[in-house]
Design a protein around this motif. Structure first.
Motif, PDB file in Angstrom:
ATOM      1  N   ALA A  23     -28.298 -48.654 -13.203  1.00 32.24           N
ATOM      2  CA  ALA A  23     -26.929 -48.196 -12.966  1.00 32.24           C
ATOM      3  C   ALA A  23     -26.884 -46.720 -12.581  1.00 32.24           C
ATOM      4  O   ALA A  23     -26.144 -46.329 -11.677  1.00 32.24           O
ATOM      5  N   SER A  24     -27.675 -45.894 -13.260  1.00 31.06           N
ATOM      6  CA  SER A  24     -27.685 -44.463 -12.935  1.00 31.06           C
ATOM      7  C   SER A  24     -28.227 -44.218 -11.535  1.00 31.06           C
ATOM      8  O   SER A  24     -27.747 -43.334 -10.816  1.00 31.06           O
ATOM      9  N   GLN A  25     -29.211 -45.019 -11.111  1.00 27.01           N
ATOM     10  CA  GLN A  25     -29.732 -44.883  -9.756  1.00 27.01           C
ATOM     11  C   GLN A  25     -28.721 -45.401  -8.722  1.00 27.01           C
ATOM     12  O   GLN A  25     -28.595 -44.854  -7.626  1.00 27.01           O
ATOM     13  N   CYS A  26     -27.995 -46.462  -9.087  1.00 33.90           N
ATOM     14  CA  CYS A  26     -26.993 -47.030  -8.174  1.00 33.90           C
ATOM     15  C   CYS A  26     -25.884 -46.028  -7.873  1.00 33.90           C
ATOM     16  O   CYS A  26     -25.362 -45.988  -6.754  1.00 33.90           O
ATOM     17  N   ILE A  27     -25.507 -45.226  -8.856  1.00 34.16           N
ATOM     18  CA  ILE A  27     -24.457 -44.231  -8.619  1.00 34.16           C
ATOM     19  C   ILE A  27     -24.920 -43.222  -7.578  1.00 34.16           C
ATOM     20  O   ILE A  27     -24.166 -42.839  -6.673  1.00 34.16           O
ATOM     21  N   TRP A  28     -26.154 -42.784  -7.685  1.00 34.08           N
ATOM     22  CA  TRP A  28     -26.678 -41.825  -6.714  1.00 34.08           C
ATOM     23  C   TRP A  28     -26.712 -42.443  -5.309  1.00 34.08           C
ATOM     24  O   TRP A  28     -26.302 -41.810  -4.330  1.00 34.08           O
ATOM     25  N   ILE A  29     -27.183 -43.674  -5.214  1.00 32.20           N
ATOM     26  CA  ILE A  29     -27.269 -44.333  -3.908  1.00 32.20           C
ATOM     27  C   ILE A  29     -25.876 -44.594  -3.340  1.00 32.20           C
ATOM     28  O   ILE A  29     -25.598 -44.318  -2.163  1.00 32.20           O
ATOM     29  N   ALA A  30     -24.972 -45.109  -4.199  1.00 33.52           N
ATOM     30  CA  ALA A  30     -23.620 -45.429  -3.733  1.00 33.52           C
ATOM     31  C   ALA A  30     -22.865 -44.185  -3.286  1.00 33.52           C
ATOM     32  O   ALA A  30     -22.044 -44.238  -2.363  1.00 33.52           O
ATOM     33  N   SER A  31     -23.153 -43.053  -3.924  1.00 34.22           N
ATOM     34  CA  SER A  31     -22.455 -41.818  -3.557  1.00 34.22           C
ATOM     35  C   SER A  31     -22.837 -41.331  -2.167  1.00 34.22           C
ATOM     36  O   SER A  31     -22.114 -40.542  -1.555  1.00 34.22           O
ATOM     37  N   LEU A  32     -23.974 -41.796  -1.669  1.00 39.35           N
ATOM     38  CA  LEU A  32     -24.414 -41.400  -0.333  1.00 39.35           C
ATOM     39  C   LEU A  32     -23.799 -42.255   0.763  1.00 39.35           C
ATOM     40  O   LEU A  32     -23.866 -41.919   1.937  1.00 39.35           O
ATOM     41  N   LEU A  33     -23.203 -43.377   0.377  1.00 35.08           N
ATOM     42  CA  LEU A  33     -22.615 -44.285   1.359  1.00 35.08           C
ATOM     43  C   LEU A  33     -21.190 -43.856   1.697  1.00 35.08           C
ATOM     44  O   LEU A  33     -20.446 -43.406   0.824  1.00 35.08           O
ATOM     45  N   PRO A  34     -20.798 -43.996   2.955  1.00 36.06           N
ATOM     46  CA  PRO A  34     -19.518 -43.427   3.420  1.00 36.06           C
ATOM     47  C   PRO A  34     -18.314 -44.351   3.225  1.00 36.06           C
ATOM     48  O   PRO A  34     -17.617 -44.682   4.179  1.00 36.06           O
ATOM     49  N   PHE A  35     -18.064 -44.800   1.979  1.00 35.16           N
ATOM     50  CA  PHE A  35     -16.882 -45.628   1.815  1.00 35.16           C
ATOM     51  C   PHE A  35     -16.042 -45.271   0.588  1.00 35.16           C
ATOM     52  O   PHE A  35     -15.266 -46.069   0.120  1.00 35.16           O
TER      53      PHE A  35
END
Length: 245
Positions: free
Chosen positions: A180-192
């Motif tokens: 979950a902590s890694q998903c937040i970092w990855i999701a924050s890089l996506l433009p939506f």
């Protein structure tokens, strides 16, 4: 006669929870609108009172989950850029406190469902808040801090859901916290947007914890696996489509 008396007690307890939830929302609204440390102290102080009044004597005490909610709601209120956003944060926080206390004190017929709603809402709030400030404004300890927060919150959730906590559940909680902590970092890089990022982690949380609980209870099967994969995949695709519009 006894049934009428019981109904009267339940109504009075529900009214008391509604009053406490309203005070929660009002203090959060005042804190966010004034950006005053004093109102923030009042908010935290009232949260401490609620814990001592309702939760301290309980058989299961999700302290970490409760504290996480208080911190996230306070940070979200202070970060709200306009009155409408602050109003939504305050109203939702008040509703979640009502659900949490009602579930924790067994005032609802399905207390586990109530705490599940609260837990997954906290996960969404954490993801949405940190995604809104990421990736450029995250401090160096943000991801380790998120790992710890996710772990202690999930630990409390498992304790309430299953009535205990052992090494296997600890490993599940650690695995979820890491992913979950890694998903937040990855999701924050996506433009939506941060709401979509929070929604993705919410869907992931619901699906993966359902699998964990099914495995713990011995009810895991291919049907359960495919059901959660379909649930997760369908909603993620919808979120990506909505984010691209």
């Amino acid at each position: 006669m006894e049934i009428k008396k019981l109904k009267s007690v339940l109504k009075s307890q529900t009214a008391l929870l509604l009053v406490n939830a309203a005070v929660f929302g009002a203090l959060l609204e005042l804190t966010g609108s004034s950006h005053s440390y004093w109102w923030g102290f009042f908010y935290v102080g009232y949260a401490s009172y609620v814990y001592a009044r309702f939760l301290k004597s309980g058989t299961t005490r999700p302290v970490s989950l409760f504290v996480t909610f208080i911190v996230v709601s306070l940070m979200s209120a202070l970060a709200s850029e306009n009155g409408a956003a602050l109003g939504v944060v305050s109203l939702v926080s008040a509703a979640l406190i009502f659900v949490f206390l009602g579930g924790q004190l067994f005032y609802f017929s399905n207390s586990k469902a109530a705490l599940g709603i609260f837990y997954h809402s906290v996960i969404f709030g954490i993801a949405a808040y940190f995604s809104s400030i990421a990736p450029f404004n995250l401090w160096w300890g943000a991801i380790p801090s998120l790992f710890v927060v996710f772990y202690v919150s999930t630990r409390d959730f498992f304790r309430f859901e299953t009535g205990g906590y052992d090494k296997r559940k600890k490993n599940y909680a650690l695995a979820f916290a890491f992913v979950a902590s890694q998903c937040i970092w990855i999701a924050s890089l996506l433009p939506f947007g941060f709401l979509n990022a929070g929604s993705i982690l919410l869907i992931f949380s619901i699906a993966i914890n359902d699998l964990f609980l099914a495995h713990i209870s011995g009810k895991f099967s291919k049907k359960v696996l495919f059901r959660n994969l379909a649930f997760f995949g369908t909603f993620v695709v919808l979120i990506f489509i909505a984010g691209s519009l």
